[in-house]
Design an enzyme around this catalytic site. Structure first.
Site, PDB file in Angstrom:
ATOM      1  N   ASP A 148      17.696 -65.904  21.006  1.00  9.19           N
ATOM      2  CA  ASP A 148      17.242 -64.586  19.856  1.00  9.19           C
ATOM      3  C   ASP A 148      19.399 -64.655  18.874  1.00  9.19           C
ATOM      4  O   ASP A 148      20.080 -63.634  19.662  1.00  9.19           O
ATOM      5  CB  ASP A 148      16.852 -64.104  19.331  1.00  9.19           C
ATOM      6  CG  ASP A 148      16.308 -63.253  17.860  1.00  9.19           C
ATOM      7  OD1 ASP A 148      16.312 -64.383  17.146  1.00  9.19           O
ATOM      8  OD2 ASP A 148      17.383 -61.883  18.184  1.00  9.19           O
ATOM      9  N   ARG A 154      14.041 -69.107  23.502  1.00  2.91           N
ATOM     10  CA  ARG A 154      14.680 -69.142  22.617  1.00  2.91           C
ATOM     11  C   ARG A 154      15.203 -67.699  22.093  1.00  2.91           C
ATOM     12  O   ARG A 154      15.224 -66.940  22.082  1.00  2.91           O
ATOM     13  CB  ARG A 154      13.708 -69.536  21.588  1.00  2.91           C
ATOM     14  CG  ARG A 154      14.073 -68.533  20.228  1.00  2.91           C
ATOM     15  CD  ARG A 154      13.210 -68.463  19.263  1.00  2.91           C
ATOM     16  NE  ARG A 154      13.517 -68.751  17.562  1.00  2.91           N
ATOM     17  CZ  ARG A 154      14.241 -67.596  17.394  1.00  2.91           C
ATOM     18  NH1 ARG A 154      14.659 -66.498  17.356  1.00  2.91           N
ATOM     19  NH2 ARG A 154      14.737 -67.571  15.458  1.00  2.91           N
ATOM     20  N   GLU A 168      19.395 -69.888  19.032  1.00  4.65           N
ATOM     21  CA  GLU A 168      19.309 -70.029  17.927  1.00  4.65           C
ATOM     22  C   GLU A 168      20.870 -68.954  17.075  1.00  4.65           C
ATOM     23  O   GLU A 168      20.262 -68.420  16.964  1.00  4.65           O
ATOM     24  CB  GLU A 168      17.556 -68.879  17.596  1.00  4.65           C
ATOM     25  CG  GLU A 168      17.261 -68.592  16.784  1.00  4.65           C
ATOM     26  CD  GLU A 168      17.893 -67.883  15.675  1.00  4.65           C
ATOM     27  OE1 GLU A 168      18.164 -67.458  13.932  1.00  4.65           O
ATOM     28  OE2 GLU A 168      18.540 -66.307  15.891  1.00  4.65           O
ATOM     29  N   ARG A 187      10.380 -62.640   4.227  1.00  6.25           N
ATOM     30  CA  ARG A 187       9.569 -64.279   4.499  1.00  6.25           C
ATOM     31  C   ARG A 187       8.448 -64.308   4.739  1.00  6.25           C
ATOM     32  O   ARG A 187       7.863 -64.739   5.609  1.00  6.25           O
ATOM     33  CB  ARG A 187      10.412 -63.380   5.900  1.00  6.25           C
ATOM     34  CG  ARG A 187      11.735 -63.626   5.659  1.00  6.25           C
ATOM     35  CD  ARG A 187      12.842 -63.588   7.010  1.00  6.25           C
ATOM     36  NE  ARG A 187      13.003 -62.244   7.230  1.00  6.25           N
ATOM     37  CZ  ARG A 187      13.726 -61.855   8.234  1.00  6.25           C
ATOM     38  NH1 ARG A 187      14.170 -62.586   9.230  1.00  6.25           N
ATOM     39  NH2 ARG A 187      13.354 -60.277   8.586  1.00  6.25           N
ATOM     40  N   ASP A 245      10.553 -56.113  12.273  1.00  2.51           N
ATOM     41  CA  ASP A 245      11.473 -56.956  12.029  1.00  2.51           C
ATOM     42  C   ASP A 245      10.678 -58.776  12.813  1.00  2.51           C
ATOM     43  O   ASP A 245      10.943 -59.238  13.454  1.00  2.51           O
ATOM     44  CB  ASP A 245      13.170 -57.510  12.511  1.00  2.51           C
ATOM     45  CG  ASP A 245      13.783 -58.485  11.861  1.00  2.51           C
ATOM     46  OD1 ASP A 245      13.188 -59.171  10.626  1.00  2.51           O
ATOM     47  OD2 ASP A 245      15.344 -58.561  12.779  1.00  2.51           O
ATOM     48  N   HIS A 263      10.069 -69.690  10.382  1.00  8.70           N
ATOM     49  CA  HIS A 263      10.017 -67.807  10.277  1.00  8.70           C
ATOM     50  C   HIS A 263      11.057 -67.324   9.228  1.00  8.70           C
ATOM     51  O   HIS A 263      10.314 -66.657   8.765  1.00  8.70           O
ATOM     52  CB  HIS A 263       9.510 -67.019  10.774  1.00  8.70           C
ATOM     53  CG  HIS A 263      10.186 -66.787  11.606  1.00  8.70           C
ATOM     54  ND1 HIS A 263      11.325 -67.548  12.560  1.00  8.70           N
ATOM     55  CD2 HIS A 263      11.339 -65.555  11.947  1.00  8.70           C
ATOM     56  CE1 HIS A 263      12.552 -67.059  13.656  1.00  8.70           C
ATOM     57  NE2 HIS A 263      11.524 -66.155  12.587  1.00  8.70           N
ATOM     58  N   GLN A 274      17.899 -52.295  15.460  1.00  8.40           N
ATOM     59  CA  GLN A 274      18.476 -53.053  16.236  1.00  8.40           C
ATOM     60  C   GLN A 274      20.038 -52.975  16.272  1.00  8.40           C
ATOM     61  O   GLN A 274      20.731 -52.986  15.743  1.00  8.40           O
ATOM     62  CB  GLN A 274      18.088 -54.468  15.714  1.00  8.40           C
ATOM     63  CG  GLN A 274      16.313 -54.098  14.900  1.00  8.40           C
ATOM     64  CD  GLN A 274      16.210 -55.989  14.389  1.00  8.40           C
ATOM     65  OE1 GLN A 274      16.509 -55.766  13.479  1.00  8.40           O
ATOM     66  NE2 GLN A 274      15.767 -57.048  14.659  1.00  8.40           N
ATOM     67  N   HIS A 298      19.715 -57.580  20.721  1.00  2.91           N
ATOM     68  CA  HIS A 298      19.522 -56.250  20.241  1.00  2.91           C
ATOM     69  C   HIS A 298      18.919 -55.944  20.994  1.00  2.91           C
ATOM     70  O   HIS A 298      17.505 -56.810  21.850  1.00  2.91           O
ATOM     71  CB  HIS A 298      20.119 -55.682  19.464  1.00  2.91           C
ATOM     72  CG  HIS A 298      19.367 -57.148  18.013  1.00  2.91           C
ATOM     73  ND1 HIS A 298      19.523 -58.283  17.576  1.00  2.91           N
ATOM     74  CD2 HIS A 298      17.717 -57.029  18.068  1.00  2.91           C
ATOM     75  CE1 HIS A 298      18.867 -59.404  17.123  1.00  2.91           C
ATOM     76  NE2 HIS A 298      17.195 -58.429  17.644  1.00  2.91           N
TER      77      HIS A 298
HETATM   78  C1  GLC Z   1      16.361 -64.925  14.279  1.00  2.00           C
HETATM   79  C2  GLC Z   1      15.724 -64.734  13.982  1.00  2.00           C
HETATM   80  C3  GLC Z   1      14.932 -63.536  12.864  1.00  2.00           C
HETATM   81  C4  GLC Z   1      15.339 -62.423  12.811  1.00  2.00           C
HETATM   82  C5  GLC Z   1      17.085 -61.425  13.846  1.00  2.00           C
HETATM   83  C6  GLC Z   1      17.719 -60.442  14.219  1.00  2.00           C
HETATM   84  O1  GLC Z   1      17.457 -64.665  13.053  1.00  2.00           O
HETATM   85  O2  GLC Z   1      15.279 -65.599  13.733  1.00  2.00           O
HETATM   86  O3  GLC Z   1      13.753 -63.213  12.603  1.00  2.00           O
HETATM   87  O4  GLC Z   1      15.306 -61.518  11.901  1.00  2.00           O
HETATM   88  O5  GLC Z   1      17.746 -63.242  14.713  1.00  2.00           O
HETATM   89  O6  GLC Z   1      16.823 -60.565  15.565  1.00  2.00           O
END
Ligand code: GLC
Length: 665
Positions: A284, A282, A326, A520, A141, A395, A252, A184
């Site tokens: 996530d 950051r 995020e 992506r 990922d 991204h 994950q 995760h």
């Molecule tokens: C966030 C990331 C993305 C990823 C997801 C799971 O949204 O930006 O790219 O797939 O988390 O980690």
């Protein structure tokens, strides 16, 4: 009462850990504990207060913090001092972020250091390197499946290389930001492996179920993040005969923050990374960190408590560190990540403004700014100690985070408008300029997210393919227009690697079996250094974009009024194609006008007068003086940053004019 409790508890410092410190260092630590411990306890009590071992967990967390403080390198303690001396460092109008994959930008971490001069030329002060901790092998990922948080991906370098890079960047006034995937781990992570081996302590790190009873109940209200390639939210593993919560891909595994041991582990990792010199983390997928039956298990209050606990605890050991959420969610859900109510200035310092991003694309497609104006007006202000991270592309895919209520207020249907935007940007709409692709169509909800690079979505790919100079010109103007707004809005604007040169969609991912299912990757191209080398050619497509951005950034640096603490109020301009944004604070006033259509548009003089922008105005982007009485006409896709002439310092005005004259040569 709580104050007394706090004083009593903060007295119980882990003296053993602190023994190696000087008396002054110990005093500093004590002072910080006194300062932040109430902010630690408030969220922790709500998360774990009912547990009989609550006090023991508090002691454990304090011991971790003390260890983090004790091992913090001297130069980073100095950084802490600097950051505390200028707490608005990340809100300054000279902040500029750049986002890149280390390998795609420069091969590896050492390569990144070699390209610092390129970043300096752009004016970058903040570098977000995409996931670089050791991922699982095979599909991961894009690095968001981490197998070891204390090691760097060996293909990119070592932890020492990372610390060295952070040092080199810091010497050049660039703050390093990296991802911490805190929702995760990869199923190959040691904790998961121990869980698989039958260790009950580690099984409690994850959310595991012996049968489908609970998963089925949860599924009734859970959305699917990857309905295409990872449908459902649970995965069965025969080895342990358990259903494991896997919001994203099967590999994950979601962490169980109901278990304080997980919070403690992640805190320890946060402090470890901060002590390598990482200045911004950051965090996530934070919206997913807490699950609740009968809900979508996103944005739960506990997810906020976890973030508040991370912030208060990390402040004690490493106050120079800041946290970025995020959370790619709808406007009302997004705002709280920057702290609200009693958590004002006590949650994340930064959060992605995905709503602004979506509305910029929406306005370009519609050539109308009513939805953007209304939806942004409906968002309450953020705390003075927080800032948005503004961006046009990243991204990830674009998900149309537009609420039914906002759409209805401007006479649109939410589902209808979202479907239109998906059609438009996937390139299926008859009269579109965009070239993108659908990411993860969900037939149940008709949800279609979008992949595509900034330039391709803005029309450059199609225009170049059709050898159409007028369409090329319009595409460049669109790219500059939406960047203009992320620069003007306030906060840290991010340039996504390659967008400064107009890099197009890259189909190369289709040749990679680990990537071809995930489109992506079309907007995650490798850096085109040949094109970058030609950036000084002002008349090339890349040169026009590059220098257009550079000029706006220079104007931004000169505009104290664009500091992130200044409010950003969308205003009606009495022209549906022209977005108005008022930045107003004791530092000064700027009225941003941005024409989202390809045709000239006029904002009437009476409207400018009403907004107290009558008389002679100056466009801060060019230094041009404009008389507002007859109304102001903007060229197609033009933007202006207006300040009344008398409010501009004459020296600053001369500087604006000189720069523009030099550019014209
Ligand atoms: C966030 C990331 C993305 C990823 C997801 C799971 O949204 O930006 O790219 O797939 O988390 O980690």
């Amino acid at each position: 009462m709580e104050e007394r409790d706090v004083a009593a508890e903060s007295a119980a410092l882990p003296e053993g850990v602190l023994a190696d410190l000087t008396p002054l260092e110990r005093d500093i630590f004590r002072a910080r504990v006194e300062l932040y411990w109430p902010d630690v306890l408030r969220p922790l009590r709500r998360l774990y207060g009912a547990r009989p071992d609550f006090d023991a967990w508090c002691d454990r967390l304090l011991a971790l913090v003390a260890h983090g403080y004790q091992t913090r390198p001297a130069e980073l303690r100095l950084l802490d001092l600097r950051r505390q001396g200028q707490p608005d460092w990340f809100q300054q109008p000279d902040m500029l972020g750049y986002v890149a994959y280390a390998d795609r930008f420069a091969g590896d971490l050492r390569g990144v250091a070699d390209h610092i001069p390129y970043l300096k030329e752009l004016g970058v002060t903040y570098l977000h390197l995409m996931p670089l901790l050791k991922p699982r092998t095979g599909p991961n990922d894009g690095g968001y499946a981490v197998a070891d948080y204390r090691a760097v991906n060996p293909a990119l370098g070592t932890m020492d290389d990372l610390a060295e890079l952070a040092r080199r960047l810091r010497a050049d006034d660039i703050s390093l930001c990296i991802d911490l995937v805190c929702n995760h781990t990869a199923k190959e992570h040691e904790w998961a492996q121990r869980a698989v081996a039958g260790d009950a302590d580690y099984q409690a790190y994850y959310l595991m179920y012996p049968d489908r009873a609970l998963p089925d109940q949860y599924e009734q209200t859970l959305p699917e993040v990857f309905p295409d390639f990872a449908p459902g939210n649970f995965t069965y593993y025969e080895a342990i005969d358990r259903w494991v919560w896997t919001t994203f891909n099967e590999y994950q595994w979601d962490l169980n923050y109901g278990n304080p041991a997980v919070l403690a582990e992640l805190l320890d990792i946060i402090l470890f990374l901060a002590n390598q010199g990482v200045e911004v983390l950051r965090l996530d997928a934070v919206a997913f960190m807490w699950k609740r039956l009968g809900t979508d298990s996103q944005n739960q209050p506990e997810a906020h408590y976890i973030l508040q606990a991370f912030r208060a605890l990390s402040r004690i050991a490493a106050p120079g560190l800041i946290l970025k959420a995020e959370a790619i969610v709808s406007p009302p859900k997004l705002i709280p990540y920057l702290g609200r109510g009693e958590a004002t200035n006590k949650e994340c310092e930064l959060a992605y403004h995905n709503v602004l991003m979506v509305l910029l694309w929406s306005s370009l497609a519609e050539r109308r700014v009513t939805l953007m104006t209304r939806a942004l007006q409906n968002m309450p202000p953020i705390p003075g100690g927080a800032a948005w991270v503004t961006y046009v592309r990243c991204h990830d895919d674009i998900g149309w985070a537009i609420t039914e209520e906002d759409a209805a207020e401007v006479g649109l249907s939410g589902p209808g408008h979202r479907a239109f935007l998906s059609e438009f940007y996937s390139g299926r709409f008859a009269d579109t300029f965009a070239r993108g692709a659908t990411f993860q169509y969900n037939p149940r909800t008709n949800d279609r997210r979008i992949s595509g690079s900034c330039a391709s979505l803005a029309g450059l790919e199609r225009a170049l393919a059709e050898h159409d100079p007028r369409a090329t010109d319009l595409a460049i103007r669109r790219i500059l227009l939406i960047h203009n707004l992320i620069f003007a809005f306030g906060g840290i604007p991010l340039l996504y690697m390659g967008d400064e040169l107009g890099l197009l969609n890259d189909p190369a991912y289709l040749d990679d079996p680990d990537r071809r299912d995930d489109n992506r990757w079309m907007h995650r191209p490798a850096m085109d250094w040949a094109r970058a080398a030609a950036r000084q050619d002002w008349w090339s497509v890349s040169g026009r974009i590059y220098h257009g951005l550079i000029a706006m950034l220079a104007a931004r640096r000169r505009s104290a009024a664009l500091h992130a603490q200044a409010g950003a109020f969308p205003v009606w301009t009495h022209n549906e194609a022209v977005f108005g944004l008022l930045r107003d604070s004791p530092r000064g006033r700027v009225l941003v006008l941005a024409n989202f259509s390809e045709r000239p548009q006029t904002v009437p003089g009476y409207r400018l007068h009403e907004m107290v922008f009558g008389g002679r105005l100056v466009d801060r982007l060019t230094g041009r003086e404009i008389e507002s009485a007859p109304g102001i006409t903007l060229e197609g896709y033009e933007a202006l940053w207006l300040t009344p002439l008398p409010e501009i310092d004459p020296v600053a005005l001369a500087a604006m004019k000189t720069t523009t004259e030099e550019r014209a040569k």
